[in-house]
Design an enzyme around this catalytic site. Structure first.
Site, PDB file in Angstrom:
ATOM      1  N   ARG A   1     -47.492 -28.631  30.824  1.00  0.00           N
ATOM      2  CA  ARG A   1     -46.748 -29.644  30.055  1.00  0.00           C
ATOM      3  C   ARG A   1     -45.992 -30.581  30.990  1.00  0.00           C
ATOM      4  NH1 ARG A   1     -41.936 -30.818  27.153  1.00  0.00           N
ATOM      5  NH2 ARG A   1     -42.485 -31.586  25.095  1.00  0.00           N
TER       6      ARG A   1
ATOM      7  N   GLY B   1     -33.260 -33.674  20.294  1.00  0.00           N
ATOM      8  CA  GLY B   1     -31.949 -34.317  20.271  1.00  0.00           C
ATOM      9  C   GLY B   1     -31.243 -34.284  18.932  1.00  0.00           C
TER      10      GLY B   1
ATOM     11  N   CYS C   1     -33.158 -29.587  27.504  1.00  0.00           N
ATOM     12  CA  CYS C   1     -33.882 -30.393  28.502  1.00  0.00           C
ATOM     13  C   CYS C   1     -32.972 -30.819  29.642  1.00  0.00           C
ATOM     14  CB  CYS C   1     -34.400 -31.684  27.886  1.00  0.00           C
ATOM     15  SG  CYS C   1     -35.431 -31.443  26.474  1.00  0.00           S
TER      16      CYS C   1
HETATM   17  P1  XMP Z   1     -34.147 -29.886  20.558  1.00  0.00           P
HETATM   18  O1  XMP Z   1     -33.046 -30.862  20.883  1.00  0.00           O
HETATM   19  O2  XMP Z   1     -34.553 -29.970  19.135  1.00  0.00           O
HETATM   20  O3  XMP Z   1     -35.395 -30.370  21.440  1.00  0.00           O
HETATM   21  O4  XMP Z   1     -33.778 -28.514  20.973  1.00  0.00           O
HETATM   22  C1  XMP Z   1     -36.661 -29.774  21.361  1.00  0.00           C
HETATM   23  C2  XMP Z   1     -37.668 -30.575  22.155  1.00  0.00           C
HETATM   24  O5  XMP Z   1     -37.343 -30.575  23.563  1.00  0.00           O
HETATM   25  C3  XMP Z   1     -38.537 -30.721  24.328  1.00  0.00           C
HETATM   26  N1  XMP Z   1     -38.536 -29.666  25.348  1.00  0.00           N
HETATM   27  C4  XMP Z   1     -38.152 -29.841  26.630  1.00  0.00           C
HETATM   28  N2  XMP Z   1     -37.818 -30.952  27.307  1.00  0.00           N
HETATM   29  N3  XMP Z   1     -37.444 -29.642  29.233  1.00  0.00           N
HETATM   30  C5  XMP Z   1     -37.480 -30.855  28.632  1.00  0.00           C
HETATM   31  O6  XMP Z   1     -37.187 -31.866  29.282  1.00  0.00           O
HETATM   32  C6  XMP Z   1     -37.759 -28.476  28.626  1.00  0.00           C
HETATM   33  O7  XMP Z   1     -37.707 -27.402  29.199  1.00  0.00           O
HETATM   34  C7  XMP Z   1     -38.150 -28.584  27.259  1.00  0.00           C
HETATM   35  N4  XMP Z   1     -38.580 -27.684  26.345  1.00  0.00           N
HETATM   36  C8  XMP Z   1     -38.795 -28.368  25.200  1.00  0.00           C
HETATM   37  C9  XMP Z   1     -39.705 -30.627  23.379  1.00  0.00           C
HETATM   38  O8  XMP Z   1     -40.182 -31.934  23.148  1.00  0.00           O
HETATM   39  C10 XMP Z   1     -39.075 -30.010  22.136  1.00  0.00           C
HETATM   40  O9  XMP Z   1     -39.765 -30.318  20.959  1.00  0.00           O
END
Ligand code: XMP
Length: 502
Positions: free
Chosen positions: A426, A362, A325
Site C-alpha cells: 500500500r 479524518g 496516519c
Molecule cells: P480514520 O481517520 O477514519 O482514517 O481512522 C482511516 C483511513 O486512514 C488511512 N490509513 C493510513 N494512512 N498511514 C496513513 O498515512 C497508515 O498507517 C494508515 N492506515 C490507514 C486509510 O485510508 C484509512 O481508510
C-alpha cells in the site's frame, strides 16, 4: 446541468481560497444554514441513499475502512445489513480474503440455488423417512417426475392434514397448473414483489427445459427486501461487499480467485496517482470490464480527472487525514481533507459528474460527515469511528479499572508491516528497511456497530434538516461553507461550563 446559485457560491468560496493557496479541513469550516426553499417539505426525512461507485448503490453513505483492525467478514456483514458497505482489507493471503468475502456472500440466502427435490411417486411415509434420515427441519420441496421434470410443489400445508402415509406425493401436492413459478432471469427483488402479489410463500425457479434451478422462500426475501429492511443487497439478494487489492504483483491472481465473491474492487494505495496504480487500473479494467473499480487515495483534482479518463468507477480521496496516519508528518505531503475532496469533486464535475467520490479518513466528530459530503463526497470511509465496535476484528481489551478497548493500528504502522507483508505494498515499500507511516493505538470499546451507525444517521439527518437539503446529491451541490477561526471553533463546542453529563 445548470449550476445552482448555491453551487456557484461554493465555487467562489473555494476559488478565493485557491487564489491564496490555502487548503482547509473539517475544523476550519462550518456549513451555512438557509431560509427554507419553496419546494422544501419539512416533513420529508432526508434521503441518505447514495453511490460508492458508478454501479454500487448504498442506503447509507458509510463505508468501513480496508484495514486489518476494521473490516473483515463480521464488520462487512454488519455494515451491509445496516445499508452501508465494508471493504475487506488485503493484508492477508488470497485464500483468506476469499474466505472472508465468501462469508459475507453466504450470509443471507435469497435464492436457494440447489433446492432439495423429491419425486412424485414417493409415498408420504418414504418422504418422512427421508426427511428424518437427513435431519431436515423443513417440508417444502419442488416435486419432479422420473425424468426430473418439474411437476408441482409440496408444502407443509399439503402434508399436515394428510394422515394416510401410504398415499403418494402426487396425490396430495399442488400440481403444476396451480403453482406460481418463475424463470432464472428474475432478480431477487422482483421475486419478492411477485411473491407479495400472489401471496405465495415459495417460488420455484424453472428453466426452459422444465428443470428446477432454484427456489425462493418468502421468509428469506421478506428479511432482505421489506421496506423497513436496510439490507444493502445485489441483484441476487446477497449482501454487498468490496475487496481491497493492491498494485503489487499478485493482484490479477487475487481478482481471479475472489471475483465471484465481491461486488467491487478497491485499488488501495497511499499514492493513488502513481504509475503502479494507473497500470493496475488499466489492467484490471481490461481484464474485468464488468466489475466496478474504485481507485485511491489521491487529493488533487487533476489526478481524479486522469483516473476517471482511464476508467475508474469511483475515486477515493484522502492522503494523510486519518487518525492513525503519519504520512503527512513523515513526508510533508498531503492536502487537508475538505479542500482535497472539493478539488476532486469540482474537477470531476467538468466531465465525469457520475463518478462518486469517497472521502477517506479524518472523520472525528459526527458533523464532519456532513462537511465531507458538502465538500463533494458521496460517501465517507471510516476507520477510527468504527474500529471500536464488537464487529471489528480483534479482541476487547479489559483494563483493571473496568474500562474496555480495542486495538486500532495504521496499515503503514510497524505492527502492520510486521504482521502482514502485503500492507507494505500500500505504501510502495518492499524492502526490509521501511518508512513507518502510521501508529498503533487503542480506542474505547463501543459495543454493537448498529448503535454507532444509528448515532451517525441521526446526526447527518439533523444536519441536512438545518441545511434544508433533501438528498445526499443535493447536499453535495447546494450546501455552503463559512471559514471559521480558532475562536469560532472554541465557541462550537461546549465551553465555560463544567460538563457533568450529556
Ligand atoms: P480514520 O481517520 O477514519 O482514517 O481512522 C482511516 C483511513 O486512514 C488511512 N490509513 C493510513 N494512512 N498511514 C496513513 O498515512 C497508515 O498507517 C494508515 N492506515 C490507514 C486509510 O485510508 C484509512 O481508510
Amino acid at each position: 446541468m445548470e449550476k445552482s446559485k448555491e453551487y456557484l457560491q461554493k465555487e467562489k468560496f473555494f476559488a478565493d481560497l485557491d487564489r491564496l493557496h490555502l487548503s482547509l479541513t473539517f475544523d476550519d469550516v462550518r456549513l451555512k444554514t438557509r431560509y427554507y426553499p419553496e419546494d422544501y417539505d419539512p416533513n420529508q426525512a432526508p434521503d441518505l441513499s447514495t453511490h460508492f461507485s458508478k454501479n454500487i448503490k448504498l442506503k447509507l453513505p458509510f463505508v468501513s475502512a480496508a484495514m486489518s483492525t476494521v473490516t473483515e467478514s463480521d464488520m462487512a456483514i454488519a455494515m451491509a445489513k445496516e445499508g452501508g458497505l465494508g471493504i475487506i482489507h488485503n493484508a492477508m493471503d488470497i485464500d483468506k480474503q476469499k474466505k472472508e468475502l465468501r462469508k459475507v456472500k453466504k450470509y443471507v440466502n435469497s435464492l436457494i440455488e440447489k433446492p432439495i427435490i423429491v419425486q412424485d411417486d414417493w409415498s408420504i411415509e418414504q418422504l418422512l423417512n427421508y426427511c428424518n434420515d437427513k435431519n431436515f427441519n423443513f417440508t417444502t420441496f419442488p416435486v419432479v417426475d422420473q425424468n426430473e421434470n418439474f411437476v408441482g410443489m409440496l408444502t407443509n400445508n399439503n402434508l399436515k392434514y394428510e394422515l394416510d402415509e401410504s398415499k403418494q406425493i402426487k396425490d396430495i401436492f399442488t400440481p403444476l397448473d396451480k403453482v406460481i413459478r418463475t424463470d432464472p432471469k428474475i432478480s431477487s427483488e422482483d421475486a419478492f414483489l411477485m411473491m407479495k402479489k400472489h401471496k405465495t410463500s415459495t417460488l420455484p425457479v424453472i428453466d426452459l427445459n422444465n428443470k428446477v434451478v432454484g427456489l425462493y422462500l418468502w421468509s428469506d426475501l421478506v428479511r432482505i427486501h421489506h421496506e423497513k429492511s436496510n439490507y444493502n443487497v445485489n441483484e441476487k439478494g446477497q449482501l454487498i461487499v468490496g475487496a481491497a487489492i493492491s498494485s503489487g504483483t499478485d493482484y490479477l491472481e487475487r481478482i481471479e480467485e475472489i471475483k465471484n465473491y465481491t461486488d467491487l474492487l478497491v485499488i488501495d494505495s497511499a499514492d493513488g496517482d502513481s504509475k503502479f496504480v494507473v497500470d493496475a487500473l488499466i489492467k484490471v479494467k481490461e481484464n474485468y470490464p464488468n466489475i466496478d473499480v474504485v481507485v485511491g487515495n489521491i487529493s488533487e483534482g487533476e489526478s481524479a480527472l486522469k483516473l476517471a479518463e482511464i476508467g475508474a468507477d469511483g475515486i477515493k480521496v484522502g492522503q494523510g487525514p486519518g487518525s492513525i496516519c503519519t504520512t503527512r508528518i513523515e513526508t510533508g505531503i498531503g492536502t487537508p481533507q475538505v479542500s482535497a475532496i472539493y478539488n476532486c469533486f469540482s474537477k470531476l464535475n467538468e466531465k465525469y459528474s457520475s463518478i462518486p467520490i469517497c472521502g477517506d479518513g479524518g472523520i472525528r466528530d459526527k458533523g464532519d460527515i456532513s462537511i465531507a459530503i458538502a465538500s463533494g463526497a458521496s460517501s465517507v470511509m471510516m476507520g477510527r469511528v468504527l474500529a471500536g465496535v464488537k464487529e471489528s476484528p480483534g479482541k476487547v481489551i479489559s483494563r483493571p479499572d473496568g474500562s474496555q478497548y480495542k486495538e486500532y493500528y495504521g496499515m503503514g504502522s510497524r505492527k502492520s508491516f510486521d504482521n502482514n507483508p502485503n500492507s507494505k505494498i500500500r505504501y510502495n515499500q518492499t524492502d526490509n528497511q521501511v518508512l513507518i507511516e502510521g501508529v498503533e493505538s487503542i480506542i474505547p470499546y463501543q459495543g454493537e456497530l448498529k448503535t454507532v451507525l444509528n448515532g451517525l444517521v441521526m446526526a447527518l439527518k439533523k444536519s441536512m434538516i438545518y441545511l434544508k437539503t433533501k438528498s445526499i446529491e443535493e447536499h453535495r451541490y447546494n450546501t455552503n461553507f463559512t471559514r471559521i477561526t480558532n475562536s469560532g471553533l472554541r465557541e462550537s463546542g461546549s465551553h465555560d461550563v463544567n460538563v457533568i453529563g450529556i
